[in-house]
Design a protein around this motif. Sequence first.
Motif, PDB file in Angstrom:
ATOM      1  N   GLN A  97       1.015  -0.908   0.549  1.00 29.40           N
ATOM      2  CA  GLN A  97       0.040  -0.007  -0.481  1.00 29.40           C
ATOM      3  C   GLN A  97       0.567   1.292   0.025  1.00 29.40           C
ATOM      4  O   GLN A  97       0.298   2.031  -0.944  1.00 29.40           O
ATOM      5  CB  GLN A  97      -0.963   0.214   1.008  1.00 29.40           C
ATOM      6  CG  GLN A  97      -1.439   1.443   1.292  1.00 29.40           C
ATOM      7  CD  GLN A  97      -2.320   1.833   0.055  1.00 29.40           C
ATOM      8  OE1 GLN A  97      -3.432   1.135  -0.721  1.00 29.40           O
ATOM      9  NE2 GLN A  97      -2.386   3.598   0.215  1.00 29.40           N
ATOM     10  N   GLY A  98       2.036   1.084   1.238  1.00 33.52           N
ATOM     11  CA  GLY A  98       2.381   2.064   1.087  1.00 33.52           C
ATOM     12  C   GLY A  98       3.684   2.528  -0.748  1.00 33.52           C
ATOM     13  O   GLY A  98       3.477   3.925  -1.432  1.00 33.52           O
ATOM     14  N   ARG A 101       0.258   4.393  -2.472  1.00 29.95           N
ATOM     15  CA  ARG A 101      -0.046   5.624  -1.985  1.00 29.95           C
ATOM     16  C   ARG A 101       1.640   6.633  -2.554  1.00 29.95           C
ATOM     17  O   ARG A 101       1.347   7.865  -3.400  1.00 29.95           O
ATOM     18  CB  ARG A 101       0.217   5.860  -0.392  1.00 29.95           C
ATOM     19  CG  ARG A 101       0.500   6.695   0.081  1.00 29.95           C
ATOM     20  CD  ARG A 101       0.560   6.919   1.544  1.00 29.95           C
ATOM     21  NE  ARG A 101       2.150   6.531   1.826  1.00 29.95           N
ATOM     22  CZ  ARG A 101       2.565   5.631   2.322  1.00 29.95           C
ATOM     23  NH1 ARG A 101       1.595   5.521   3.202  1.00 29.95           N
ATOM     24  NH2 ARG A 101       4.095   6.003   2.820  1.00 29.95           N
ATOM     25  N   ASN A 174      -0.428   1.569   6.925  1.00 28.72           N
ATOM     26  CA  ASN A 174      -1.058   1.644   5.610  1.00 28.72           C
ATOM     27  C   ASN A 174      -2.744   0.419   5.329  1.00 28.72           C
ATOM     28  O   ASN A 174      -2.557   0.017   3.933  1.00 28.72           O
ATOM     29  CB  ASN A 174      -0.736   1.265   4.861  1.00 28.72           C
ATOM     30  CG  ASN A 174       1.059   2.316   5.211  1.00 28.72           C
ATOM     31  OD1 ASN A 174       0.776   3.123   5.871  1.00 28.72           O
ATOM     32  ND2 ASN A 174       2.491   1.992   4.717  1.00 28.72           N
TER      33      ASN A 174
END
Length: 291
Positions: A97-98, A101, A174
């Motif tokens: 997810q980082g 993002r 996250n």
Amino acid sequence: MKLILSRKGFDSAAGGVPSPILPDGRLIVLPIPDDHSLTTYGELAQDGEPLGPLVGDLTRGRLTDGDRVHLDPDLLEESLPRPPGWRPLFGQMGQAQGHLRNQGVGPGDLFLFFGLFRAVATGRDGWAFVPEARPRHVLWGWMQVERVLPLDGPLPAELAWVSGHPHCQRRAANNVLYVARRHLALDGLGETLPGAGIFSHDAPALRLTAPDAAKVSDWRLPAWCYPHGGRAPLSYHADPGRWRRRADGTELRAVARGQEFVLDAAAYPEALPWAGELIRDHAARRASPAT
């Protein structure tokens, strides 16, 4: 807008075997196991095909219909009984997810999900992989994002229906859910299609692995995918040695690790029309959003 190739479903690491291509060509996606989930394989079916027998036979009993399953992305309303207001969801967390993002993935962006598949047949002992059939990476579904929902606090009242999703059973950094649009919004598509769904049958246009590939990660992509002229390549694939231009397309030696590969569609104007054509031509028409 961003186009994201997202690796999901069974493979040699998660689940231990490929997802099956049935004798009639249907792609049946086997979600990975998850002890934290509220759902079991025995509760799930796709296109009328129960997943419990497939999982049990293809894993030789290592997984059964009583094992819990990480149904994510969750794209088909018919997979389970649904609460009012349901629509397709995809969850991601941690490092993956980082990456999303940091790549600026959000509302309007389009996920194309791919996984490892192999042909199966039925025999005396149930489902089994066809010995001469080689596994390959195949595109199997899509989802266009309407909203990104962080799971670091109470759920909004209007989205309480997401609570059954497996990412809501975890506490992790996250941790977010991507909520699908009700209808696909791509320029020039010319018709109303659901914002998320699956591709019904295996087809050459959906295959990422090259026909003559020695490894499943040796891909054959459209010619427009080749990074040149200063355009940023598909994320995680910045090494020029991974790419090769051919007269009939682009070859890519895809990385073995990584779940989400992001492409900036602004730099590749052919990307979204290509994805829209795949969805229009290969969508399972039953995959419609809740109203």
